[in-house]
Design a protein around this motif. Structure first.
Motif, short mmCIF file in Angstrom:
data_model
loop_
_atom_site.label_atom_id
_atom_site.label_comp_id
_atom_site.label_asym_id
_atom_site.label_seq_id
_atom_site.Cartn_x
_atom_site.Cartn_y
_atom_site.Cartn_z
N ILE A 16 17.64 -16.02 -1.41
CA ILE A 16 17.67 -14.76 -2.18
C ILE A 16 18.66 -13.77 -1.55
CG2 ILE A 16 16.30 -12.75 -2.82
CD1 ILE A 16 13.91 -14.70 -3.08
N THR A 17 18.64 -13.62 -0.25
CA THR A 17 19.58 -12.69 0.42
C THR A 17 21.02 -13.14 0.24
OG1 THR A 17 19.23 -13.95 2.47
CG2 THR A 17 17.91 -11.94 2.15
N MET A 18 21.26 -14.47 0.21
CA MET A 18 22.61 -14.97 0.02
C MET A 18 23.10 -14.64 -1.39
SD MET A 18 24.05 -18.83 0.50
CE MET A 18 23.08 -19.44 -0.90
N LYS A 19 22.26 -14.77 -2.41
CA LYS A 19 22.64 -14.45 -3.77
C LYS A 19 22.91 -12.95 -3.93
CE LYS A 19 22.53 -18.41 -5.92
NZ LYS A 19 23.76 -18.94 -6.56
N LYS A 23 26.51 -11.00 -5.11
CA LYS A 23 26.63 -10.04 -6.21
C LYS A 23 27.33 -8.75 -5.76
CE LYS A 23 22.53 -11.65 -8.70
NZ LYS A 23 21.18 -11.28 -9.18
N LYS A 24 27.20 -8.40 -4.48
CA LYS A 24 27.80 -7.14 -3.98
C LYS A 24 29.31 -7.26 -3.95
CE LYS A 24 24.01 -5.58 -1.03
NZ LYS A 24 23.60 -5.25 0.37
#
Length: 298
Positions: A16-19, A23-24
């Motif tokens: 989740i943190t990688m996704k 997006k940033k």
């Protein structure tokens, strides 16, 4: 329940943190030159970022236990950021934004007094010291004011401060002189009145004695005379004494002529005047005539 560290290490949480990072947007870097920025909002954003960095470093430099070298490095970094902030503020004004340089903070010393920052270049603020940097060796002396030397006053300065009060023209305004002179004036007036009454009493006694035919004492008469009259009488007496002394001291150092000698002198003077009336030619003629007459008689 699993701990927070275990949750972070789980496969799902890492995915989740990688996704979210994908997006940033990529992290923007502040332009090296403020002139490269064309947007007012971005210029204001970069200025706010520099302000946050300055605030963080100023809070860090307050710690005196960092060491001299670290404090000097932090102070240099803060001054560098301040110069960069000034460039961005100038760019904001060029883009039509607010002028932040009007309300910039002033530099203060250890006591909190505002100090002028020296800047030989004339552009932007000069080098400033913050927090513990003000107490570094060699820096403390910059904030210490030199002792003021008492300048000796010149004659011009002395005369410049002289006013009407120096000459006593305003002594009557405060009322102090009136309080001091009041009792003295009353005492002088009472003494003058007492002298006048005494003189009047002496005059009356003298008049009464003159009418009755009694002999008036010399002391009483001398008291009647005023000081001015006594001075005049003394001056006249002194003049008479001087004239008498001059007459007595006259001595004839040259023998005076008798009456017969005076008559002879007068006759000789008359003869000379008579002879001086005739010229030399007339005298010669008269001598020749006298000789001829003498020859005829012979």
């Amino acid at each position: 329940m699993a701990r927070n560290e275990e949750k972070a290490q789980s496969m799902l949480n890492r995915f989740i943190t990688m996704k979210e990072e994908e997006k940033k947007k990529p992290k923007e870097r502040r332009p090296y030159l403020a002139s490269e920025c064309r947007d007012l909002a971005e210029a204001d954003k970069w200025r706010q970022q520099i302000m946050r960095e300055i605030g963080r470093k100023v809070a860090e430099i307050q710690n005196e236990g960092l060491g001299e070298h670290r404090i000097r490095d932090l102070n240099d970094e803060i001054n560098k950021l301040i110069r960069e902030k000034m460039h961005w503020e100038r760019r904001i004004v060029e883009l039509g934004g607010h002028n932040y340089s009007k309300h910039s903070a002033k530099m203060t010393d250890l006591d909190g007094n505002i100090v002028d920052v020296p800047n030989p270049s004339g552009r932007g603020p000069g080098y400033r010291y913050f927090g513990a940097a003000k107490k570094l060796p060699g820096v403390r002396e910059l904030f210490e004011k030199p002792p003021e030397l008492r300048k000796r006053r010149t004659r011009y300065d002395i005369y410049k401060r002289i006013d009407a009060s120096y000459y006593g023209y305003r002594d009557d305004e405060d009322g102090i002189l009136e309080k001091l002179e009041g009792p003295a004036e009353q005492n002088m007036r009472a003494a003058a009145v007492a002298d006048w009454k005494e003189m009047e009493k002496i005059k009356q006694e003298a008049r009464r004695a003159v009418k009755s035919g009694e002999v008036v004492e010399v002391g009483v008469v001398s008291k009647i005379l005023f000081e001015e009259e006594e001075d005049v009488v003394e001056e006249e007496r002194m003049k008479e004494k001087e004239e008498k002394e001059k007459e007595r001291e006259f001595v004839a150092h040259v023998p005076l002529p008798d009456e017969e000698e005076i008559k002879k002198k007068v006759l000789e003077k008359k003869k000379q005047e008579m002879l001086s009336k005739y010229t030399s030619s007339e005298l010669l003629e008269g001598i020749n005539e006298a000789k001829s007459l003498l020859n005829i008689q012979k």
